[in-house]
Design a protein around this motif. Structure first.
Motif, PDB file in Angstrom:
ATOM      1  N   UNK A 299       0.802  -1.225   0.000  1.00  0.00           N
ATOM      2  CA  UNK A 299       0.000   0.000   0.000  1.00  0.00           C
ATOM      3  C   UNK A 299       0.836   1.277   0.000  1.00  0.00           C
ATOM      4  N   UNK A 300       2.149   1.173   0.234  1.00  0.00           N
ATOM      5  CA  UNK A 300       2.994   2.368   0.207  1.00  0.00           C
ATOM      6  C   UNK A 300       3.608   2.611  -1.164  1.00  0.00           C
ATOM      7  N   UNK A 301       3.827   1.552  -1.930  1.00  0.00           N
ATOM      8  CA  UNK A 301       4.356   1.697  -3.282  1.00  0.00           C
ATOM      9  C   UNK A 301       3.267   2.129  -4.247  1.00  0.00           C
ATOM     10  N   UNK A 302       3.599   2.139  -5.533  1.00  0.00           N
ATOM     11  CA  UNK A 302       2.621   2.473  -6.561  1.00  0.00           C
ATOM     12  C   UNK A 302       2.738   1.464  -7.692  1.00  0.00           C
ATOM     13  N   UNK A 303       1.648   1.335  -8.462  1.00  0.00           N
ATOM     14  CA  UNK A 303       1.555   0.358  -9.535  1.00  0.00           C
ATOM     15  C   UNK A 303       1.081   1.039 -10.819  1.00  0.00           C
ATOM     16  N   UNK A 304       1.470   0.446 -11.929  1.00  0.00           N
ATOM     17  CA  UNK A 304       1.020   0.916 -13.238  1.00  0.00           C
ATOM     18  C   UNK A 304       0.452  -0.257 -14.029  1.00  0.00           C
ATOM     19  N   UNK A 305      -0.724  -0.063 -14.602  1.00  0.00           N
ATOM     20  CA  UNK A 305      -1.291  -0.990 -15.576  1.00  0.00           C
ATOM     21  C   UNK A 305      -1.225  -0.347 -16.948  1.00  0.00           C
ATOM     22  N   UNK A 306      -0.601  -1.001 -17.903  1.00  0.00           N
ATOM     23  CA  UNK A 306      -0.597  -0.551 -19.289  1.00  0.00           C
ATOM     24  C   UNK A 306      -1.464  -1.529 -20.078  1.00  0.00           C
ATOM     25  N   UNK A 307      -2.576  -1.033 -20.613  1.00  0.00           N
ATOM     26  CA  UNK A 307      -3.558  -1.881 -21.291  1.00  0.00           C
ATOM     27  C   UNK A 307      -3.617  -1.501 -22.769  1.00  0.00           C
ATOM     28  N   UNK A 308      -3.422  -2.493 -23.639  1.00  0.00           N
ATOM     29  CA  UNK A 308      -3.484  -2.282 -25.092  1.00  0.00           C
ATOM     30  C   UNK A 308      -4.274  -3.427 -25.711  1.00  0.00           C
ATOM     31  N   UNK A 309      -4.645  -3.325 -26.993  1.00  0.00           N
ATOM     32  CA  UNK A 309      -5.162  -4.520 -27.670  1.00  0.00           C
ATOM     33  C   UNK A 309      -4.143  -5.657 -27.581  1.00  0.00           C
ATOM     34  N   UNK A 310      -4.595  -6.875 -27.761  1.00  0.00           N
ATOM     35  CA  UNK A 310      -3.719  -8.036 -27.588  1.00  0.00           C
ATOM     36  C   UNK A 310      -2.490  -7.968 -28.469  1.00  0.00           C
ATOM     37  N   UNK A 311      -2.611  -7.386 -29.658  1.00  0.00           N
ATOM     38  CA  UNK A 311      -1.478  -7.296 -30.585  1.00  0.00           C
ATOM     39  C   UNK A 311      -0.509  -6.183 -30.207  1.00  0.00           C
ATOM     40  N   UNK A 312      -0.845  -5.392 -29.213  1.00  0.00           N
ATOM     41  CA  UNK A 312       0.012  -4.291 -28.793  1.00  0.00           C
ATOM     42  C   UNK A 312      -0.521  -2.956 -29.251  1.00  0.00           C
ATOM     43  N   UNK A 313       0.189  -1.862 -28.953  1.00  0.00           N
ATOM     44  CA  UNK A 313      -0.259  -0.526 -29.371  1.00  0.00           C
ATOM     45  C   UNK A 313      -0.311  -0.401 -30.895  1.00  0.00           C
ATOM     46  N   UNK A 314      -1.041   0.580 -31.360  1.00  0.00           N
ATOM     47  CA  UNK A 314      -1.166   0.826 -32.797  1.00  0.00           C
ATOM     48  C   UNK A 314       0.189   1.106 -33.432  1.00  0.00           C
ATOM     49  N   UNK A 315       1.065   1.842 -32.706  1.00  0.00           N
ATOM     50  CA  UNK A 315       2.428   2.107 -33.181  1.00  0.00           C
ATOM     51  C   UNK A 315       3.407   1.727 -32.081  1.00  0.00           C
ATOM     52  N   UNK A 316       4.625   1.363 -32.470  1.00  0.00           N
ATOM     53  CA  UNK A 316       5.612   0.891 -31.492  1.00  0.00           C
ATOM     54  C   UNK A 316       6.130   2.009 -30.600  1.00  0.00           C
ATOM     55  N   UNK A 317       6.047   3.245 -31.075  1.00  0.00           N
ATOM     56  CA  UNK A 317       6.394   4.401 -30.252  1.00  0.00           C
ATOM     57  C   UNK A 317       5.380   5.492 -30.543  1.00  0.00           C
ATOM     58  N   UNK A 318       5.279   6.471 -29.658  1.00  0.00           N
ATOM     59  CA  UNK A 318       4.289   7.524 -29.858  1.00  0.00           C
ATOM     60  C   UNK A 318       4.652   8.348 -31.082  1.00  0.00           C
ATOM     61  N   UNK A 319       3.706   8.479 -31.993  1.00  0.00           N
ATOM     62  CA  UNK A 319       3.932   9.250 -33.205  1.00  0.00           C
ATOM     63  C   UNK A 319       3.008  10.458 -33.299  1.00  0.00           C
ATOM     64  N   UNK A 320       1.798  10.359 -32.756  1.00  0.00           N
ATOM     65  CA  UNK A 320       0.860  11.479 -32.765  1.00  0.00           C
ATOM     66  C   UNK A 320       0.950  12.212 -31.430  1.00  0.00           C
TER      67      UNK A 320
END
Length: 569
Positions: A414-435
């Protein structure tokens, strides 16, 4: 060390927020489900609470490489000629003009805290002749810094509810007006910030606003501090202030909480996250981490110029793009989340609840039948322990049912922090941010606006230029690319005028070039065909790209153009 202090405070149960987090460690509070709705927009991503007081010490401290990942928004730095020796410093640090290049490179704006021209805190009043002479010197130093573009406020005093010398200087409200007029006699355009009280005090605020309105000296940005042990007071105080403002026929003014979080909480990842979540919900313009520790550490996010555990939580916040979306707290679990529809990434940062819990993410209908979920963790390392990188707890694929998934979080710290990264199963639309959305960028002397035809609903308009670094308009995009090389930048824009318009383009200290925008027929209306392209040579990692109607070193653009987004590929 800090954890021991925190737990001791929690056990005492002295204050609301302390009692809240102490409950997070009890078995009875386990088995909660935090709910994120990716389809429910809260506000555009601007990293409201990513900033600090005395966050930067010199033009090279901290190093430039540590700052762009944080998405810094607003800083409060001391005045030119600062004399303060805070928190163990042996020489004054943080001069707003000296650190400006480092801040600009990180995308941050700066308020200037004027009374830190004094060496002592609490400040020791000398005389009105002395103070007004100092005001003149500080303001003229800023006017002489003609290439500095990121000073967006004069903070006239700090915590006047206990640091103003009424015996020798008279009433604070009268002193505010006298100082306000002294600044405006020299600098008629830079916003003025105040009253910057140590707490939100309804009576004091009413009297201050009433007197300032009568004197014609209302601040451009209203400010106070939230340094108590209850983050729940944030929304209560903002609501009370907005009602007061309305009753007096004022504003609405942008709200700056330019110091937040007490010492026991500011470096605990889950506690800092609770503050951020409430700032995002409350609608404040900006919020800055308090200056409890050495300057130049981004208020404790760095130790020996390397990240602590809390740094990574702020880095996850800095990664957010697109729109902030609604998060419904559960028990002592709270968090923030964004949805970037251009890449189909939901970024959730959460914490505060011990035991076995869950996070439900709704609004994933466009993701298909399944989602890839990565769970990351950063610990409560304290201020003097470096954490090289977050821990990847798990990566898994979840079936999407009725547009939602539920991810179990077992044995949560409860003192630390967590991150959830959720994408479609195939991954993000692009491999790095482009827009990169203009409304997510650093917007200087222009305005974020809404349009149904704009990608993700927002754009930047009213981009003007005057030939004065205090008022020129531009947008700075913080662009992160995987490799050095040649990239194509496409600008999605609108030009509702009768002739082509122009802006200046510069990046990473390059020479200026001109970008031309043909007529599109309407303002605030964007389409896939209203695009102009430029070729850029970028370095691997973070780059700052500026589109300007006016900026130092650029003669100035012609006509007008509104910016929806840029695509760098």
């Amino acid at each position: 060390m800090k954890k021991k202090h925190l737990i001791a405070g929690l056990a005492a149960g002295a204050l609301l927020a302390a009692a809240t987090l102490s409950g997070a460690g009890t078995a009875s509070a386990a088995d909660t489900t935090l709910v994120v709705d990716a389809s429910s927009v809260l506000r555009t991503v601007t990293h409201v609470a990513s900033g600090g007081l005395y966050a930067l010490a010199t033009a090279t401290t901290p190093t430039a490489a540590q700052l762009p990942p944080l998405g810094l928004n607003q800083l409060t730095q001391p005045a030119p000629g600062v004399q303060q020796l805070g928190n163990g410093a042996t020489t004054p640090t943080g001069d707003a003009l000296k650190v400006a290049p480092l801040a600009i490179g990180a995308g941050a704006q700066e308020y200037v805290r004027m009374p830190d021209i004094y060496p002592d805190f609490p400040y020791k009043w000398v005389s009105w002749t002395d103070w007004l002479g100092k005001v003149s010197t500080m303001v003229n130093a800023r006017l002489a810094a003609t290439t500095t573009t990121n000073i967006n406020g004069w903070e006239l005093w700090n915590e006047p509810d206990w640091t103003w010398d009424t015996t020798n200087a008279g009433s604070y409200d009268a002193g505010w007006t006298r100082t306000f007029n002294a600044v405006r006699a020299i600098d008629t355009v830079t916003p003025i910030v105040g009253p910057s009280t140590s707490v939100y005090n309804a009576t004091l605020m009413r009297n201050f606003l009433t007197d300032a309105k009568a004197a014609g000296t209302l601040p451009n940005v209203i400010s106070w501090h939230e340094l108590g042990s209850s983050w729940t007071s944030i929304q209560t105080n903002v609501t009370a202030y907005r009602a007061l403002e309305s009753s007096l026929g004022i504003g609405p003014l942008p709200i700056s909480i330019n110091e937040y979080a007490p010492t026991n909480y500011v470096d605990v990842p889950s506690a800092s996250l609770h503050w951020i979540a409430n700032f995002e919900r409350s609608g404040v313009h900006d919020a800055e981490r308090a200056y409890w520790y050495e300057s130049g550490t981004v208020n404790g996010l760095l130790y020996n110029n390397m990240p602590t555990g809390t740094y990574w939580m702020y880095k996850w916040y800095g990664d957010m793009a697109g729109n902030m979306v609604t998060v419904t707290p559960a028990g002592y679990q709270d968090g923030i989340a964004s949805y970037d529809s251009t890449r189909q990434i939901v970024n959730v940062v959460f914490g505060g609840q011990a035991g076995n819990n869950a996070v439900t993410v709704k609004g994933l209908g466009s993701f298909g039948t399944s989602a890839k979920v990565t769970l990351n963790y950063t610990p409560d390392s304290g201020r003097m322990t470096n954490v090289t990188a977050p821990t990847v707890v798990s990566t898994a694929t979840y079936t999407i049912t009725n547009g939602a998934i539920t991810v179990p979080i077992t044995s949560e710290d409860y003192l630390g922090a967590y991150q959830l990264v959720v994408t479609p199963a195939a991954g993000p639309t692009t491999s790095y941010q482009q827009v990169y959305e203009a409304e997510n960028a650093t917007v200087v002397n222009a305005n974020r606006l809404l349009s149904t035809s704009a990608s993700q609903g927002g754009y930047v308009g009213q981009i003007d230029g005057t030939g004065d670094a205090r008022t020129d308009s531009f947008v700075d995009f913080r662009v992160n690319v995987p490799t050095a090389g040649t990239y194509t930048m496409k600008v999605r824009y609108a030009n509702g005028g009768t002739a082509a318009s122009t802006q200046g383009l510069a990046y990473n200290g390059s020479a200026w070039s001109t970008i031309s925008y043909p007529v599109t027929g309407s303002w605030g209306v964007f389409s896939a065909t209203n695009v102009v392209s430029k070729t850029l040579t970028l370095k691997a990692g973070y780059n700052v790209i500026r589109l300007a109607k006016g900026s130092p070193g650029f003669a100035g653009g012609t006509g007008y153009a509104e910016i929806d987004s840029i695509t760098v590929s």
